[in-house]
Design a protein around this motif. Structure first.
Motif, PDB file in Angstrom:
ATOM      1  N   GLY A   1       0.820  -1.203   0.000  1.00 28.16           N
ATOM      2  CA  GLY A   1       0.000   0.000   0.000  1.00 28.16           C
ATOM      3  C   GLY A   1       0.855   1.255   0.000  1.00 28.16           C
TER       4      GLY A   1
ATOM      5  N   GLN B   1       2.621   1.546  -3.399  1.00 30.85           N
ATOM      6  CA  GLN B   1       1.685   2.030  -4.415  1.00 30.85           C
ATOM      7  C   GLN B   1       1.516   3.542  -4.289  1.00 30.85           C
TER       8      GLN B   1
ATOM      9  N   GLY C   1     -15.759   0.869  -3.824  1.00 34.16           N
ATOM     10  CA  GLY C   1     -14.480   1.509  -4.094  1.00 34.16           C
ATOM     11  C   GLY C   1     -13.663   0.841  -5.190  1.00 34.16           C
ATOM     12  N   ILE C   2     -14.048  -0.372  -5.602  1.00 37.37           N
ATOM     13  CA  ILE C   2     -13.295  -1.073  -6.650  1.00 37.37           C
ATOM     14  C   ILE C   2     -13.259  -0.250  -7.936  1.00 37.37           C
TER      15      ILE C   2
ATOM     16  N   ASN D   1     -13.342   2.951  -8.337  1.00 41.14           N
ATOM     17  CA  ASN D   1     -12.382   4.054  -8.213  1.00 41.14           C
ATOM     18  C   ASN D   1     -10.949   3.557  -8.365  1.00 41.14           C
ATOM     19  N   GLU D   2     -10.658   2.403  -7.797  1.00 41.16           N
ATOM     20  CA  GLU D   2      -9.307   1.854  -7.903  1.00 41.16           C
ATOM     21  C   GLU D   2      -8.955   1.548  -9.354  1.00 41.16           C
TER      22      GLU D   2
ATOM     23  N   LEU E   1      -8.308   4.783 -11.190  1.00 37.29           N
ATOM     24  CA  LEU E   1      -7.017   5.347 -10.813  1.00 37.29           C
ATOM     25  C   LEU E   1      -5.875   4.573 -11.461  1.00 37.29           C
ATOM     26  N   GLU E   2      -6.023   3.262 -11.552  1.00 35.66           N
ATOM     27  CA  GLU E   2      -4.995   2.445 -12.192  1.00 35.66           C
ATOM     28  C   GLU E   2      -4.784   2.891 -13.641  1.00 35.66           C
TER      29      GLU E   2
ATOM     30  N   PHE F   1      -2.016  -2.136 -10.432  1.00 28.91           N
ATOM     31  CA  PHE F   1      -2.807  -2.390  -9.228  1.00 28.91           C
ATOM     32  C   PHE F   1      -3.237  -3.859  -9.145  1.00 28.91           C
TER      33      PHE F   1
ATOM     34  N   HIS G   1      -4.358  -5.934  -6.125  1.00 22.90           N
ATOM     35  CA  HIS G   1      -5.677  -5.747  -5.511  1.00 22.90           C
ATOM     36  C   HIS G   1      -6.679  -6.821  -5.933  1.00 22.90           C
TER      37      HIS G   1
ATOM     38  N   HIS H   1     -10.355  -7.818  -4.414  1.00 20.57           N
ATOM     39  CA  HIS H   1     -11.621  -7.591  -5.104  1.00 20.57           C
ATOM     40  C   HIS H   1     -12.459  -8.868  -5.131  1.00 20.57           C
TER      41      HIS H   1
END
Length: 306
Positions: free
Chosen positions: A190, A193, A248-249, A251-252, A255-256, A263, A266, A270
């Motif tokens: 984390g 990242q 939130g997945i 958003n991740e 962002l990736e 990412f 993750h 997930h």
């Protein structure tokens, strides 16, 4: 009142990597007669200059005193190194303390082997880095016969002031080592990242440290309440739900793409959130993930439903 040096029990330290060297140095500094052994004899030289005795053979090292502390890579490596001493019956009557990583099963097997050699056993773990050995707040914990722990508690406390006996089962330190240690790599990933994100913008990773530390402190403050939910099996009064984390997945993933950073680590998380939703935990506390972890569906790592 301080114990006179001549009354302190002799200690043998086997395995002189960075941690083993720190252990031996702590015993020497505390005044314990200290014998050391390592496959590569050259590693013993700095400790000899501090007052340690270097044993030429593993049999000699084990025979040097009642307390033998091994700091090797695994339980199998420990048994392999000690086998000549076992063959020579040098382990009989000794107390063997292991400070290495491994599984609870490995600890149980080595404890049984030590008993067959006539030795008493404590399985231990050090929850810190070599420079912290000997400091008042350094944590070490042990599993095994409480009477054995009591006999050597003062000696073991030389290695760290936060010295704990977890219980009589010889595999408890390995159990807690794995249970607590599982947090390390995800937490570091984390941070790494985050470092990749901010350094890609020309900022220093050092700018994250203050804020990451505060975030970790917040997480630590929540652990007692989370542990209580898990112990009581009541996930119906959530601070944060499985569903919130699941949302939130998206958003991740966005962002990736935006940051062009990998990412993929993750994905198993997930998948776990997807399965928890399927298990009916959407509106339950995030701690309900424990129930999904207890009943793994054995999907391939990284596979996400849908």
């Amino acid at each position: 009142m301080n114990t006179p040096a001549h009354d302190l029990p002799p200690v043998t330290v086997i395995g002189l990597g960075a941690m083993g060297t720190a252990l031996a140095a702590a015993f020497i500094a505390a005044g314990h007669p200290t014998t050391v052994w390592n496959r590569s004899a050259a590693k013993a030289a700095p400790l000899v200059t501090k007052g340690a005795r270097h044993a030429a053979t593993i049999e000699e090292a084990v025979a040097a005193g009642p307390l033998v502390i091994t700091c090797l890579t695994t339980y199998d490596a420990t048994r392999e190194v000690l086998q000549p001493a076992a063959t020579a019956a040098a382990l009989a009557g000794r107390t063997l303390v292991t400070l290495n990583t491994g599984t609870p099963e490995g600890a149980r097997q080595l404890a049984g082997w030590a008993k067959a050699q006539g030795a008493r056993f404590l399985g231990g773990a050090i929850k810190n880095v070599p420079p912290a050995v000997g400091k008042p707040d350094t944590l070490l914990y042990y599993g095994g016969d409480k009477a054995v722990f009591d006999t050597y508690e003062a000696t073991l406390r030389v290695l760290g002031g936060d010295t704990v006996h977890l219980g009589d089962e010889p595999d408890l330190a390995a159990l807690y080592e794995q249970a607590v240690g599982g947090l390390l790599l995800p937490a570091l990933l984390g941070f790494f990242q985050g470092a990749a994100l901010v350094t890609a913008r020309g900022r220093k990773a050092a700018t994250l440290v203050r804020y990451t530390t505060k975030w970790l402190e917040m997480i630590a403050s929540e652990l007692p309440a989370m542990a209580d939910e898990i112990d009581n099996g009541d996930y119906t009064r959530p601070r944060a739900t499985v569903g919130i984390f699941h949302q939130g997945i998206a958003n991740e993933l966005e962002l990736e793409r935006e940051a062009d950073i990998d990412f993929s680590w993750h994905l198993p998380m997930h998948a776990l959130l997807e399965q928890a939703i399927a298990d009916g935990h959407r509106d339950h506390s995030i701690t309900a993930l424990v129930e999904t972890l207890r009943s793994p569906k054995r999907r391939p790592a990284g596979e996400v439903n849908g």
